[in-house]
Design an enzyme around this catalytic site. Structure first.
Site, mmCIF file in Angstrom:
data_model
loop_
_atom_site.group_PDB
_atom_site.id
_atom_site.type_symbol
_atom_site.label_atom_id
_atom_site.label_comp_id
_atom_site.label_asym_id
_atom_site.label_seq_id
_atom_site.Cartn_x
_atom_site.Cartn_y
_atom_site.Cartn_z
ATOM 1 N N ASP A 191 -8.913 0.294 6.228
ATOM 2 C CA ASP A 191 -7.996 0.113 7.346
ATOM 3 C C ASP A 191 -8.671 0.582 8.642
ATOM 4 O O ASP A 191 -8.802 -0.157 9.622
ATOM 5 C CB ASP A 191 -6.706 0.920 7.083
ATOM 6 C CG ASP A 191 -5.649 0.695 8.148
ATOM 7 O OD1 ASP A 191 -5.933 0.039 9.165
ATOM 8 O OD2 ASP A 191 -4.520 1.182 7.984
ATOM 9 N N THR A 192 -9.152 1.831 8.609
ATOM 10 C CA THR A 192 -9.697 2.447 9.831
ATOM 11 C C THR A 192 -10.805 1.616 10.476
ATOM 12 O O THR A 192 -10.853 1.500 11.713
ATOM 13 C CB THR A 192 -10.203 3.862 9.487
ATOM 14 O OG1 THR A 192 -9.070 4.633 9.072
ATOM 15 C CG2 THR A 192 -10.863 4.533 10.666
ATOM 16 N N SER A 245 -13.051 3.533 4.447
ATOM 17 C CA SER A 245 -13.731 2.994 5.621
ATOM 18 C C SER A 245 -15.052 3.734 5.803
ATOM 19 O O SER A 245 -15.160 4.919 5.469
ATOM 20 C CB SER A 245 -12.867 3.185 6.874
ATOM 21 O OG SER A 245 -11.911 2.152 6.956
ATOM 22 N N GLU A 292 -1.634 6.142 -8.639
ATOM 23 C CA GLU A 292 -2.606 7.093 -8.078
ATOM 24 C C GLU A 292 -2.456 8.432 -8.776
ATOM 25 O O GLU A 292 -1.351 8.930 -8.972
ATOM 26 C CB GLU A 292 -2.392 7.275 -6.565
ATOM 27 C CG GLU A 292 -3.315 8.364 -5.996
ATOM 28 C CD GLU A 292 -3.434 8.361 -4.474
ATOM 29 O OE1 GLU A 292 -3.384 7.264 -3.878
ATOM 30 O OE2 GLU A 292 -3.595 9.452 -3.896
ATOM 31 N N GLY A 312 -8.059 7.649 7.540
ATOM 32 C CA GLY A 312 -8.318 7.864 8.960
ATOM 33 C C GLY A 312 -9.799 7.998 9.279
ATOM 34 O O GLY A 312 -10.671 7.811 8.416
ATOM 35 N N ASP A 323 0.852 -1.190 0.000
ATOM 36 C CA ASP A 323 0.000 0.000 0.000
ATOM 37 C C ASP A 323 0.896 1.252 0.000
ATOM 38 O O ASP A 323 1.861 1.329 0.762
ATOM 39 C CB ASP A 323 -0.875 -0.052 1.259
ATOM 40 C CG ASP A 323 -2.003 0.966 1.248
ATOM 41 O OD1 ASP A 323 -2.420 1.394 0.158
ATOM 42 O OD2 ASP A 323 -2.481 1.312 2.352
ATOM 43 N N HIS A 324 0.568 2.221 -0.823
ATOM 44 C CA HIS A 324 1.283 3.515 -0.866
ATOM 45 C C HIS A 324 2.806 3.385 -0.921
ATOM 46 O O HIS A 324 3.520 3.998 -0.107
ATOM 47 C CB HIS A 324 0.884 4.401 0.322
ATOM 48 C CG HIS A 324 -0.531 4.868 0.239
ATOM 49 N ND1 HIS A 324 -0.958 5.873 -0.613
ATOM 50 C CD2 HIS A 324 -1.647 4.438 0.870
ATOM 51 C CE1 HIS A 324 -2.255 6.041 -0.481
ATOM 52 N NE2 HIS A 324 -2.709 5.172 0.405
#
Ligand code: G3H
Ligand code: 13P
Ligand code: ZN
Length: 345
Positions: free
Chosen positions: A277-278, A235, A142, A199, A83-84
């Site tokens: 993720d969050t 999320s 991206e 987040g 990821d990233h």
């Protein structure tokens, strides 16, 4: 079965009109929760690790945990995704660690904070595609910077995003540029910026079209009907999980995530990978807080990590069903990466 490329999973998802959750992991309980949910629902799996996760697990623990997942769940196709990735070097090191897919996030410079221009993004992403595709490994690029359309601020909350204020155009992927980017780089999947951010604090109200630009996805999909689109910062930040954390001593401010029905609209319009993720972080934290608050005498980690794992599994299962990947694992005929590599020539 061997681990599978992202391209193979997304191609199957596109042919069968569903989306795939890509869950971030940092430890054994998260991997177990995802795999058990996949087994329960017969879902293909994307597990992803950020640079922070690779550092936290020291790569080798992650590698061997993933080997355990492959061994214990032989019927589930599993993709392991970086990821990233912030540079071609990061992506290459992931490939050396057995990742079957990498994200080269060239929307930001290598520091992971400064906005990069189009030419830089094309150059680094193309380089990664050349290296990765030779090994059958997939590449996600991206274009556009994740950030908040309410405030104009970049997405630096968790260290993955642009710093400072950005223009609305920088915060949204331009459909013409997207078509040019895919043509020049050859990416397998494209992450798009539509007003989501990483987040818990994505929106100060339930998002509508003014702050969550699903119409951009529709426009981009029209220009790029054969490119798999990726939604980051996706999320849903369920109210129930916020409430559990706050009930047991947490101090989350009221917040809104990406509603599942908006993601489902995205899936109808070319979105194949949805990053989550969050929601797992909220689930694990709520469950642990509950045990600590209700039974403060407990100190055996299994007594709070087991309920935390169960809570994460429930979130994974719910998303797998909502995104439509449930019931698909058994239908995928996994090809080894060496076979996939031949398809890029
Ligand atoms: O892209 C962001 C993911 O939520 C990973 O975050 O760098 O804190 O592991 P992290
Ligand atoms: P969330 O913070 O919304 O879970 O997004 C995760 C993500 O996009 C990882 O790349
Ligand atoms: Zn992300």
């Amino acid at each position: 079965m061997p681990m599978v490329s992202l391209r193979q999973l997304c191609d199957h998802a596109a042919e069968n009109n569903y989306g795939l959750a890509a869950f971030n992991v940092n430890n054994m309980e998260q991997i177990q929760a995802i795999m058990e949910a996949a087994k329960e629902t017969d879902s293909p799996v994307i597990i992803q690790a950020s640079r922070g996760a690779r550092k936290y697990t020291n790569d080798r623990f992650l590698y061997h945990l993933m080997q355990a997942a492959v061994e214990l769940y032989p019927k589930i196709p599993i993709c392991l995704h970086q990821d990233h990735g912030n540079s071609p070097e990061t992506c290459m090191s992931a490939i050396e660690q057995g990742f079957t897919s990498v994200m080269m996030d060239g929307s930001l410079k290598e520091d992971g904070k400064s906005h990069a221009d189009f030419a830089y993004n094309v150059a680094v992403t193309k380089k990664v595609c050349q290296m990765a595709h030779a090994k059958g490994v997939s590449v996600e690029g991206e274009l556009g910077c994740l950030g908040n359309l309410e405030t104009g601020m970049g997405d630096k909350e968790d260290g993955h995003g642009a710093e400072g204020k950005l223009t609305r155009e920088q915060l949204l992927t331009n459909p013409d540029e997207a078509a040019d980017f895919v043509k020049q780089t050859g990416v397998d999947a494209l992450a798009v910026a539509i007003g989501t951010s990483h987040g818990a604090y994505k929106f100060t109200r339930k998002p509508d079209g003014a702050i969550l630009a699903m119409d951009r996805i529709i426009e981009i999909h029209k220009k790029l009907p054969n490119t798999h689109l990726v939604m980051h910062g996706s999320s849903s930040v369920p109210q129930a999980l916020q409430d559990i954390i706050n009930k047991y001593g947490g101090k989350l401010k009221q917040t809104w995530g990406v509603p599942v029905e908006e993601i489902q609209l995205g899936i109808k319009n070319g979105v194949r990978k949805i990053n989550v993720d969050t929601d797992l972080r909220l689930a694990i934290t709520g469950a642990i807080r509950k045990v600590f608050a209700e039974t403060p005498e407990k100190f055996d980690p299994r007594e709070y990590l087991a309920p935390a794992r169960t809570a994460m599994q429930a979130v994974c299962k719910e998303r797998m069903i909502q995104f439509g990947q449930a019931g698909q694992a058994g239908k995928i005929k996994v090809k080894p990466l060496s076979e996939i590599a031949k398809l890029y020539n």
